[in-house]
Each structure stands twice: as C-alpha cells, then as structure tokens.
Design a protein around this motif. Sequence first.
Motif, PDB file in Angstrom:
ATOM      1  N   ARG A 687       0.814  -1.290   0.017  1.00 50.45           N
ATOM      2  CA  ARG A 687      -0.245   0.088   0.029  1.00 50.45           C
ATOM      3  C   ARG A 687       0.733   1.247  -0.086  1.00 50.45           C
ATOM      4  N   ALA A 688       2.076   1.239   0.711  1.00 49.79           N
ATOM      5  CA  ALA A 688       2.675   2.331   0.752  1.00 49.79           C
ATOM      6  C   ALA A 688       3.531   2.761  -0.559  1.00 49.79           C
ATOM      7  N   LEU A 689       4.034   1.601  -1.241  1.00 49.88           N
ATOM      8  CA  LEU A 689       4.489   1.724  -2.387  1.00 49.88           C
ATOM      9  C   LEU A 689       3.469   2.111  -3.539  1.00 49.88           C
ATOM     10  N   ARG A 690       2.351   2.001  -3.476  1.00 55.47           N
ATOM     11  CA  ARG A 690       1.484   2.155  -4.476  1.00 55.47           C
ATOM     12  C   ARG A 690       0.961   3.810  -4.126  1.00 55.47           C
ATOM     13  N   ALA A 691       0.845   4.286  -3.208  1.00 58.59           N
ATOM     14  CA  ALA A 691       0.679   5.388  -2.624  1.00 58.59           C
ATOM     15  C   ALA A 691       1.520   6.508  -3.106  1.00 58.59           C
ATOM     16  N   ALA A 692       2.973   6.205  -3.022  1.00 61.56           N
ATOM     17  CA  ALA A 692       3.954   6.989  -3.661  1.00 61.56           C
ATOM     18  C   ALA A 692       4.044   6.803  -5.129  1.00 61.56           C
ATOM     19  N   PHE A 693       3.550   5.731  -5.757  1.00 63.33           N
ATOM     20  CA  PHE A 693       3.436   5.621  -7.203  1.00 63.33           C
ATOM     21  C   PHE A 693       2.364   6.635  -7.907  1.00 63.33           C
TER      22      PHE A 693
END
Length: 748
Positions: A687-693
Amino acid sequence: MPRFSVVVPVFKVQGYLRECLDSVLSQSFTDLEVIAVDDRSPDGSGRILDEYAARDPRVRVLHLPENGGLGRARNAGVERAEGDYLLFLDSDDSYLPGALAAMDRQLTACGEPDLLVFDHQRSYWWGKTVPSMFGEQLASTGTRTSSVTGNPELLGLFHVAWNKAYRRAFYQREGLAFEPGLYEDAPLGNEAMICAETIGCLSRICVDYRQRYQGAITCSPGRKHFDIFPQYSSLFGFLARRPELEPHRPMLFERMMSHYLFCLRRADRVRPADRRAYFRQAALHYRTHVPQDFRPPRHAARDFRLLARRSYALFAARERVRRAGGAVRRAKGRLRSRLGRTYHRFYYAFQRRLPLRPDLAVYSAYWDRGVACSPAAIDAKARELAPHVRPVWIVRGSAAGELPPGTDYVVPHSRRYWRTLARATYFVNNVNFPDHVVKRPGQRHVMTHHGTPLKSMGLDQQPYPAAARMSFGQLLRRAERWDFSVTSNPHSSEVWDRAFPCTYEDVPSGYPRNDRFATATHDEIAAIRASLGILPGRIALLYAPTMRDYRKDYVPWLDLERLSAGLGDEYVLLMRTHYYYGRDQALRELHERGLIQDVSRYPSTEDLCLAADALITDYSSLMFDYANLDRPLVVHAPDWETYRDTRSVYFDLLSGRPGETPGPVTRNEDELTAVFRTGTWKGPEARALRAAFRERFCVHDDGLAAERVVRRVLLGEDPSALPPVVPLAERRTAPAPQAGDGAPQPLG
C-alpha cells in the motif's frame, strides 16, 4: 517406462541444438526420455549432447560411427527407445511450451490411440511465424478416433514424421522404419497412417518448424531430390506386401504424383537442367503404380494426363505459359496499384484545395484498429459538449464489423477517406497518422499517446539496438504535425518534451481513457465481471505483460497452468497479451480447460482493469493507468536486465524506491505464487509503495480529462478556464469489485 521417447537425430546443428533440447527438457510434462543420435556430426553438436546428458539423466546420447543420414539416425534411436509413445523432433526445430502435456492429455482422452497427429507452425528466419493450414481439420475431430478407412481426409494431413506420436507397440508391430535418403518422412508417415486402427488429432500447435536461411537440404537444388523416387517405391512395395491395404492405393498414388509435381516446379529443389530426367522418372512411376480405373483430381488433371503420356515437351510449354501468365498478372496488378495511387494522390490534392469543414473531426486509435482508448473517450465527451462537431473514425476493413452501433467510419485509402483527411479540421489519434497525411493550415492534430512512458521513446531510443530500427527524421516530421500533446503527469510531459522536441502545446489534462476509473459505478463493475464469468467471491488477477522489442512473437514468461494450480480456486487469472501479437493457441487451450480466462481479444482494457482485483504486469504502461484505481499492483519481471539493456528505461522499476516501484516485485513463478498466497500483494508495504507511485504518476487523472481536451481543442477555451484538477486525496475512485458477501471490499 517413460510416457514419451523423443528421438532427436543430430547433424551440423550446433547453433540450434540447445534451443531444441531446452524446449523438450523444460516442458511441464517430465515423464520422458530424449534419445539424441549424433549422426557423426562434424561440428560441436556431439559435445553439446554429452554436456546435456551429463546433467540430465533423461538424455541418452548415441554417437554413430559414420554418417548415415536422417532416416538411419532415427532408426537407431527407435531401437533404444523405451517409452509408450515415440516422438521424432528434428534438431533445428523445437516444442512449444506445454506441448507434451497437451499430447498426454489428448492421448488419454482419445483412449491411447495408435497414432496422434498434432499441429505445427513455421518460423521463418526473418522473424515471421505462420500457423499450418491444418488447424481446423485437426480440431474438428475432438477426442474421437478413426482410421483412414473411416476418414480418408486424414491422409491429406502434412506427411512428416515429427507431427505425430506413435504408440511404440504399434510402431514395432507394423515393422515401421525409415528408408535411407532424402524424403524419408513420406513412406513412413503414410504407412503409419494407413496401418493405424485408431488415429487421434490434436489441434494444439506443438512444434515450431524452423525455416532456416540456408542449410536445409530440401531447399538445396541438386540430384539429391531424385531420392524421392526410391522412397515412394518403398511405400508401394509396403502396400504390395499388405493386400488388405490395397483400397488406399488411389489416394496414396495421387499424393505421390502431387508430391512429384510440387518438387518439379520448385527451383530450390529440381534444377532446370534436371527437369526432363525428373519428369521421365515421375512418368515411369505413374505407369508403374497407377491404380486401375484411376481418375486424376480435377485441379491437376492436365498435369496427370501429361505424366501418363510421358509428354515433357507439352508440360514444359505449359509451364512457360503459366509463368508468363503469372508475370502478366503481376504486372497488371502493379499497374493497377500504381494507377490507383496516382488517382488517389491527385484526388487528395484536389480535395485539399477545398475549404476545411469546421464541424468535422477525424478519430483513429492503434493504427485504425477500431474505437478505443483516449480517442474514444474524447469522442464520447465531444458528443455531449460539442455536438456540432461530427466524428468520423478511420477503421481498417477487418475491424468495421466490430464497431459500436451508429459509428460513422471510413476505410483507409477509400475515396471518402481521402476526402475526409483533406477537409476535416480536427485529428485525434493515440499514435501518429500515416506519413501520407498532409497537414493543412487550420487543421488541428491531437496526440493523446497511449500510456505513460517507462521505456525510452522518440529520440531517446537512438542509442538502443532493439528500438532504433526507424528513421528518427521521419518520426519528428510526424510529431511536427501535433498541435496538442495530452499528458497525465509531469513525468510524461518532461519525456515528450525531450523525446519529441516539436512546437505542440502540452495539455496536462490526464488521459481521457482513464476517466472511467473515477466514474464507474458498482453496478457497472458487477456487470463487467458477470460478462467475464467471474463468480462472486473469486479474486480476479489481470496478467497483462507488454511486448518485447527483442522478440518477434509472443513468448510466455509464466507457466500459466502451474501458476493457476499454485494460486488455487480462490483466484481467477485473466490473461491479456499485447495487441501486437496474434492469437495464441496455448492460451486458448488453457482457457477451454478453465485454468485461465484468455481476454486478449476483449475489446476494452478499461473494463478489464475495473473487473480486476489486482494487476500483474511487467513493464506495461497499463500499470500507470491501473494505479488510478488504488488497487494492488504486482510487478513480475523475469527478464528485467535484458529489457532494460535493449530498450532502455526512464527509471528503475525494481528499485523498491517510493515513486518507482508500484508494489511487490517477483522474478519467477514461485515468488509470484508466494506473493498472493502469503497476502504480501495487499499488505502495508504494498500500500505504501502504491501510494507513492500514485502521487507521482496519477497527478491529473481525476475523471475530467476528456472534458478538458474537448474544451481546449474543440471549443477553443483558454487553458486557465479548464476544470481544475481534483487533488488526489479528494477524488472519487471506482469501487472495488465484489468479494465475499457481495459488498464492495477494498483489497489494498
């Protein structure tokens, strides 16, 4: 005792041998033995065989003391075979993934027949791949078996050794063996077909039949091609020893004479100086083996009669007339084509002298493949906001039948096509219009692109060999026609500015095709899933790999059958290949078996994204679009280094850094399966990686992109007056698909 004995005769194929052996040994079906016969090969083939045998106990190598030819090498391999079924694979050819598993399933379904005939494809040295002409015939039998007596059309199948699985007990019982010399497949293949009491068929393409640039003996002219005559003599000798097979003589005779005529007409087989002698030998076989009351086939009746009369002079005269007629027809065709091009050029030039029509817009997508992508979204919004502008789509003829009802379209190179190009004011495309399109003053071109760039584009491609096969001057001349370049994030704007350094206006509107990701309703998504047959409660994974510049054809990077089994019934795998690739038979078979859903030809990628609970991709720009849904993304990158080095990329997708990697990364099937079985795909790190992406690449995609383009281009509104971008935290996102109890459940 293994299920299959794969006999591989080897002679001067060191450049192809590893690929051949790997194609067998890497099959998902492993109950096999490989009997590799080194036919005294003068190159490094023998050493390669010993290397494979040392590391894989399924490989047995036989080194012959002297070269005996393909037939004798195969016979030597058969003598040592222990499998239930014999397979012959030429050492410059290969099996496609899943081929042996498909054969095993079909053999079982057909009740262990004497013979199983399967399909093949031809791969040419310049990269073209062509399926055989026998697919429909093979598919028509299903799991039924028959004999040639009950189904004479079976004798019309390609008569080679390597497209069949022979039950070894049947092969030995009938005393089958290859004769020495060229064309050794012809007698054995036909003998097996007429002797088999049960013949099954498999429409799956199992063999990749390589058409080499040089080195294939059948394409090397010379007296060696006279070997065909003793080969067919052996076939009719076999027939004479088996009087119960005599009813098959007329069909075998017709096939023999047709084969002779085919070779006689091929300049790469029979040399002009040898044609008279070859014809005489064929005529002798005609008189020797012609069945009583034989009636020649209608399509070749004249040629058969000339053979019967031994009239080479008339045959040669007919050939000269036939070749001359073909040359005349080709010349007429070229003349008509030139006249047509000249007419259209003048007609187009004349139409360009007439006034532009301010109410006419031309749309195209993916090189005229149909109504799709951002041009389709702009068209839909223009009908609402600018109904005075009439849309006309450019669509290739083969796609015209699949258009939405009421679509006005023109077919490329028709009169109306040229008239429309000359008079329209607005041009909207997600790729470049063809070079023959002349941009007039007052015409406005909109380039919507069809994805956020990960791989290098435009001038950035120049240093990289896999992508640099183009004229960059022509590419820039096409880009010079753009008035507007539609982008969805600052990254794209920066790339396009450098890769296509022309004088267009950047329209940071978002991609119109992504509007649906903000506007789709729960009911719409449920309807899409129902149309795809996704049962309530199942988790749908969309696997959408991109194309490879360094490969000509679709190459599966996953064993989808194994992945499906590893995921279990909780998941359903939606497989979508890149639109550059044609239909894949292996995918169709997995689809028919219910292991995956092949959605490669489903008309709307946006629908598939809305239906999917998660996306698995490699380097496809679809990841940037899918991120708008704020659903889990998994990157499966088995060949990242090769892709990166041959095409170049703008950032390291596998770095794990926020804003570069959108979710978990896997490199093999076991890792990919584990990501889903352990729940990593929807965990806090994902979820954290997707949010930054999303923060980096979903900047403008708020559901209003098409409206901004229509207002800016068709209505001429000032950029400052366009609807402001809704901040990411305030946007509406399409609801997650139904799961479990039927209520929308966020999975990420």
